[in-house]
Design a protein around this motif. Structure first.
Motif, PDB file in Angstrom:
ATOM      1  N   GLY A  39      27.546  -3.475  36.390  1.00 18.89           N
ATOM      2  CA  GLY A  39      26.979  -4.544  37.205  1.00 18.89           C
ATOM      3  C   GLY A  39      25.767  -5.134  36.506  1.00 18.89           C
ATOM      4  O   GLY A  39      25.330  -4.631  35.468  1.00 18.89           O
ATOM      5  N   THR A  40      25.239  -6.210  37.085  1.00 21.87           N
ATOM      6  CA  THR A  40      24.125  -6.919  36.444  1.00 21.87           C
ATOM      7  C   THR A  40      23.100  -7.330  37.489  1.00 21.87           C
ATOM      8  O   THR A  40      23.441  -7.901  38.523  1.00 21.87           O
ATOM      9  N   LEU A  41      21.850  -7.049  37.182  1.00 21.42           N
ATOM     10  CA  LEU A  41      20.725  -7.370  38.048  1.00 21.42           C
ATOM     11  C   LEU A  41      19.911  -8.480  37.400  1.00 21.42           C
ATOM     12  O   LEU A  41      19.483  -8.351  36.255  1.00 21.42           O
ATOM     13  N   VAL A  42      19.722  -9.583  38.141  1.00 21.62           N
ATOM     14  CA  VAL A  42      18.948 -10.716  37.641  1.00 21.62           C
ATOM     15  C   VAL A  42      17.751 -10.907  38.556  1.00 21.62           C
ATOM     16  O   VAL A  42      17.911 -11.071  39.771  1.00 21.62           O
ATOM     17  N   PHE A  43      16.559 -10.873  37.957  1.00 22.66           N
ATOM     18  CA  PHE A  43      15.302 -11.113  38.681  1.00 22.66           C
ATOM     19  C   PHE A  43      14.728 -12.449  38.239  1.00 22.66           C
ATOM     20  O   PHE A  43      14.568 -12.672  37.042  1.00 22.66           O
ATOM     21  N   PHE A  44      14.373 -13.313  39.168  1.00 22.70           N
ATOM     22  CA  PHE A  44      13.543 -14.468  38.840  1.00 22.70           C
ATOM     23  C   PHE A  44      12.113 -14.052  39.161  1.00 22.70           C
ATOM     24  O   PHE A  44      11.798 -13.705  40.314  1.00 22.70           O
ATOM     25  N   ILE A  45      11.282 -14.035  38.139  1.00 20.01           N
ATOM     26  CA  ILE A  45       9.890 -13.604  38.279  1.00 20.01           C
ATOM     27  C   ILE A  45       9.004 -14.598  37.533  1.00 20.01           C
ATOM     28  O   ILE A  45       9.496 -15.547  36.919  1.00 20.01           O
ATOM     29  N   LEU A 106      13.680 -13.878  29.944  1.00 16.07           N
ATOM     30  CA  LEU A 106      14.175 -15.158  29.467  1.00 16.07           C
ATOM     31  C   LEU A 106      13.386 -16.322  30.047  1.00 16.07           C
ATOM     32  O   LEU A 106      12.957 -16.289  31.198  1.00 16.07           O
ATOM     33  N   TYR A 107      13.248 -17.376  29.221  1.00 12.57           N
ATOM     34  CA  TYR A 107      12.516 -18.565  29.636  1.00 12.57           C
ATOM     35  C   TYR A 107      13.493 -19.696  29.938  1.00 12.57           C
ATOM     36  O   TYR A 107      14.241 -20.131  29.073  1.00 12.57           O
ATOM     37  N   ASP A 108      13.471 -20.173  31.172  1.00 15.39           N
ATOM     38  CA  ASP A 108      14.336 -21.251  31.661  1.00 15.39           C
ATOM     39  C   ASP A 108      13.536 -22.549  31.652  1.00 15.39           C
ATOM     40  O   ASP A 108      13.090 -23.033  32.687  1.00 15.39           O
ATOM     41  N   GLU A 109      13.366 -23.118  30.479  1.00 16.43           N
ATOM     42  CA  GLU A 109      12.475 -24.269  30.297  1.00 16.43           C
ATOM     43  C   GLU A 109      12.852 -25.469  31.159  1.00 16.43           C
ATOM     44  O   GLU A 109      11.988 -26.106  31.761  1.00 16.43           O
ATOM     45  N   ASN A 110      14.129 -25.806  31.218  1.00 13.98           N
ATOM     46  CA  ASN A 110      14.534 -27.001  31.977  1.00 13.98           C
ATOM     47  C   ASN A 110      14.907 -26.697  33.429  1.00 13.98           C
ATOM     48  O   ASN A 110      15.325 -27.596  34.151  1.00 13.98           O
ATOM     49  N   GLN A 111      14.766 -25.455  33.839  1.00 11.60           N
ATOM     50  CA  GLN A 111      14.981 -24.999  35.225  1.00 11.60           C
ATOM     51  C   GLN A 111      16.429 -25.111  35.700  1.00 11.60           C
ATOM     52  O   GLN A 111      16.710 -24.923  36.868  1.00 11.60           O
ATOM     53  N   GLU A 112      17.364 -25.373  34.790  1.00 10.97           N
ATOM     54  CA  GLU A 112      18.773 -25.498  35.166  1.00 10.97           C
ATOM     55  C   GLU A 112      19.363 -24.170  35.636  1.00 10.97           C
ATOM     56  O   GLU A 112      20.210 -24.144  36.526  1.00 10.97           O
ATOM     57  N   VAL A 113      18.912 -23.062  35.055  1.00  8.13           N
ATOM     58  CA  VAL A 113      19.449 -21.758  35.435  1.00  8.13           C
ATOM     59  C   VAL A 113      18.968 -21.393  36.843  1.00  8.13           C
ATOM     60  O   VAL A 113      19.759 -20.931  37.670  1.00  8.13           O
ATOM     61  N   ALA A 114      17.704 -21.626  37.135  1.00 11.42           N
ATOM     62  CA  ALA A 114      17.193 -21.362  38.489  1.00 11.42           C
ATOM     63  C   ALA A 114      17.963 -22.187  39.522  1.00 11.42           C
ATOM     64  O   ALA A 114      18.319 -21.687  40.588  1.00 11.42           O
ATOM     65  N   LYS A 115      18.244 -23.433  39.186  1.00 11.08           N
ATOM     66  CA  LYS A 115      19.003 -24.286  40.109  1.00 11.08           C
ATOM     67  C   LYS A 115      20.433 -23.774  40.268  1.00 11.08           C
ATOM     68  O   LYS A 115      20.976 -23.778  41.374  1.00 11.08           O
ATOM     69  N   ALA A 116      21.049 -23.328  39.179  1.00 11.43           N
ATOM     70  CA  ALA A 116      22.418 -22.813  39.246  1.00 11.43           C
ATOM     71  C   ALA A 116      22.500 -21.559  40.122  1.00 11.43           C
ATOM     72  O   ALA A 116      23.488 -21.353  40.832  1.00 11.43           O
ATOM     73  N   PHE A 117      21.453 -20.737  40.091  1.00 16.93           N
ATOM     74  CA  PHE A 117      21.410 -19.520  40.909  1.00 16.93           C
ATOM     75  C   PHE A 117      20.955 -19.802  42.345  1.00 16.93           C
ATOM     76  O   PHE A 117      21.018 -18.925  43.188  1.00 16.93           O
ATOM     77  N   HIS A 118      20.418 -20.986  42.595  1.00 18.29           N
ATOM     78  CA  HIS A 118      19.792 -21.319  43.874  1.00 18.29           C
ATOM     79  C   HIS A 118      18.565 -20.436  44.115  1.00 18.29           C
ATOM     80  O   HIS A 118      18.268 -20.057  45.258  1.00 18.29           O
TER      81      HIS A 118
END
Length: 184
Positions: A39-45, A106-118
């Motif tokens: 499994g995979t754990l993703v944290f937005f911090i 990881l650095y999400d410079e254009n914020q597309e990944v945060a938007k994709a994850f909601h």
């Protein structure tokens, strides 16, 4: 300090695919390269959020406890660094070193990944099963800065155990709470 709840997301939603630069190594990694066998754990911090600073010790313990069991661990920062320079990539590297993060930040410079994850807040926690479908999207535990409840990671640990040992998750998922993601 702004209190924002994580956005509701349907369980079973497939993990968004991405490729981002790791501030610890300067390499780019995709979700598929970092996902775990169990499994995979993703944290937005981020570096400055008091909610993140409150839970970092437990996040590190969880990562150290479960990485060896085949769980992939990924941290992502998506904040606007023009308005919040303390969350920039160079300081992310320092933050990771200070907190002994032995997993990609990881650095999400254009914020597309945060938007994709909601993703909505920091910390925002997503746990995916071995088929890369969302299994848990909720809080670490009931502890918050200043509420006097000790950190345990109990909600997230229960969800990780359920994923690793192929069990159902009995308890309801409570949303995570933290600072809002700083959008451009």
């Amino acid at each position: 300090m702004s209190k924002t709840l994580s956005s509701p997301l349907t369980l079973g939603t497939p993990a968004p695919k991405f490729k981002l630069k790791d501030t610890n190594s300067s390499f780019e990694y995709s979700y598929d390269e970092l996902k775990g066998a169990k499994g995979t754990l993703v944290f937005f911090i981020c570096n400055h959020c008091p909610f993140v600073l409150h839970v970092m010790e437990e996040i590190i313990r969880i990562a150290n406890d479960y990485r060896v069991q085949g769980l992939g661990i990924i941290a992502i920062s998506s904040n606007d660094i023009l308005k919040y320079p303390q969350d920039g990539p160079e300081l992310m590297t320092e933050f990771a070193f200070k907190h002994k993060m032995e997993f990609p930040y990881l650095y999400d410079e254009n914020q597309e990944v945060a938007k994709a994850f909601h993703a909505a807040c920091t910390p925002d926690i997503f746990l995916f099963d071995v088929q890369d479908n969302l299994f848990y999207h909720g809080q670490l535990d009931d502890s918050r800065p200043g509420n006097g409840i000790p950190l345990s990671g109990s909600d997230l640990r229960g969800a990780i155990d359920a994923v690793i040992y192929n069990r159902t998750l009995a308890s309801p998922q409570k949303p995570s709470m933290g600072c809002n993601i700083k959008w451009k």
